[in-house]
Design an enzyme around this catalytic site. Structure first.
Site, PDB file in Angstrom:
ATOM      1  CG  HIS A 213     -78.619  19.554 -61.063  1.00 46.28           C
ATOM      2  ND1 HIS A 213     -77.275  19.358 -61.292  1.00 46.28           N
ATOM      3  CD2 HIS A 213     -78.731  19.847 -59.747  1.00 46.28           C
ATOM      4  CE1 HIS A 213     -76.602  19.532 -60.172  1.00 46.28           C
ATOM      5  NE2 HIS A 213     -77.454  19.824 -59.213  1.00 46.28           N
TER       6      HIS A 213
ATOM      7  CD  GLN B  20     -75.835  23.997 -49.127  1.00 42.66           C
ATOM      8  OE1 GLN B  20     -76.834  24.678 -49.251  1.00 42.66           O
ATOM      9  NE2 GLN B  20     -75.746  22.795 -49.668  1.00 42.66           N
TER      10      GLN B  20
ATOM     11  CB  SER C 287     -71.787  19.183 -58.739  1.00 43.96           C
ATOM     12  OG  SER C 287     -73.129  19.396 -59.124  1.00 43.96           O
TER      13      SER C 287
END
Ligand code: PAF
Length: 284
Positions: free
Chosen positions: A41, A65, A190
């Site tokens: 990120h 999602q 992540s």
């Protein structure tokens, strides 16, 4: 242009902040995220900071999602750490809305990208890309940035986002940023936080198998044979299940007909309860 990170929680505040920047003739970059920020990120944020006068990062764990039985409840969350990291990087704003702000009571509209959104990830995670396309469309319309930054780690997502931005005439340039990897090749994600010590050790085998298959295709191997060998290598390395290994045209994601410099190998596989995805460009 560092003046401190401001956090905004609603769309009206976001629009007024961005209107202020625009009023001063400043360009705006948007970096959509679901938080749990890592170097991948940060590379998007740095790219936006380099290209734009102002950078707004969004943090929204988008319930639409996540499918049934997926990790919405356990997805890593640490807004304080994310905020501190964005402050250090010099981002200008964090947009971190609540679910009700993004999906008001009675919300019924969704965006889907048939074709691109139905294959590969879409096949194994039905509804996933409709969730992604809906939230990304909303974020782009809310902020109307000059540029929005997406990682190639989620390569199919990038293709879906490009398609929707073109189809819906959203006046934002979609910028792709390269995958950031650990030294052993594992793509940053992540979800790597879910891996046990032993799982983490074998996780780079996914990248290694994709890289070997890519090299075989460049050397003239049939794409489906190379994909099959990669699948076997991943299972032999200790992954429990391979959802797909696919060699595709890098824009349409249709099966590769001819290696002409626009190919991509994409894969998804499970180690224990963790599903990893990765992809690589195949340069002929
Ligand atoms: O890649 C992600 O983190 C998400 O899919 C995105 C683009 C922020 C949409 O929720």
């Amino acid at each position: 242009m560092a003046t401190g990170l401001g956090t905004v929680r609603n769309v009206a505040e976001l629009r007024s902040l961005i209107a202020g920047w625009r009023g001063q003739g400043q360009s705006v970059g948007l970096v959509p995220t679901m938080g749990a920020l890592h170097e991948g990120h940060f590379s998007l944020v740095r790219a936006s900071l380099t290209n734009n006068d102002r950078t707004c990062v969004t943090l929204f764990i988008n319930p639409k999602q996540f499918g049934e039985g997926e990790d919405l409840g356990t997805y890593p969350r640490d807004e304080a750490a994310d905020t501190a990291a964005l402050e250090r990087l010099g981002a200008d704003a964090l947009f971190a809305p609540a679910a009700v702000e993004m999906y008001p009571e009675g919300s019924a509209t969704s965006v889907s990208v048939p074709g691109l959104g139905d294959m590969l990830e879409g096949e194994f995670r039905p509804g996933f890309f409709t969730g992604v396309a809906t939230v990304v469309t909303k974020l782009l319309i809310q902020a109307l940035p000059d540029q929005a930054f997406f990682g190639e780690k989620d390569y199919q997502q990038l293709c879906v986002v490009r398609r929707l931005a073109t189809d819906l005439n959203i006046p934002t340039e979609i910028i792709a940023c390269p995958i950031v990897r650990e030294d052993d090749g594992l793509a940053l994600s992540s979800r790597n936080a879910y891996l046990s010590f032993d799982e983490r050790r074998l996780a780079p085998s996914l990248h290694a198998a994709l890289a070997a298959a890519a090299a075989q295709v460049v050397a003239g191997a049939d794409p489906s044979d190379a994909a099959e060998l990669a699948k076997r290598a991943i299972l032999e390395a200790g992954f429990g299940k391979v959802d797909y290994i696919a060699i595709r045209d890098s824009d349409s994601l249709q099966p590769l007909v001819k290696l002409d410099g626009r190919a991509r190998i994409l894969g998804a596989a499970w180690i224990g309860k963790t599903r990893l995805i990765d992809n690589l460009s195949i340069t002929g």
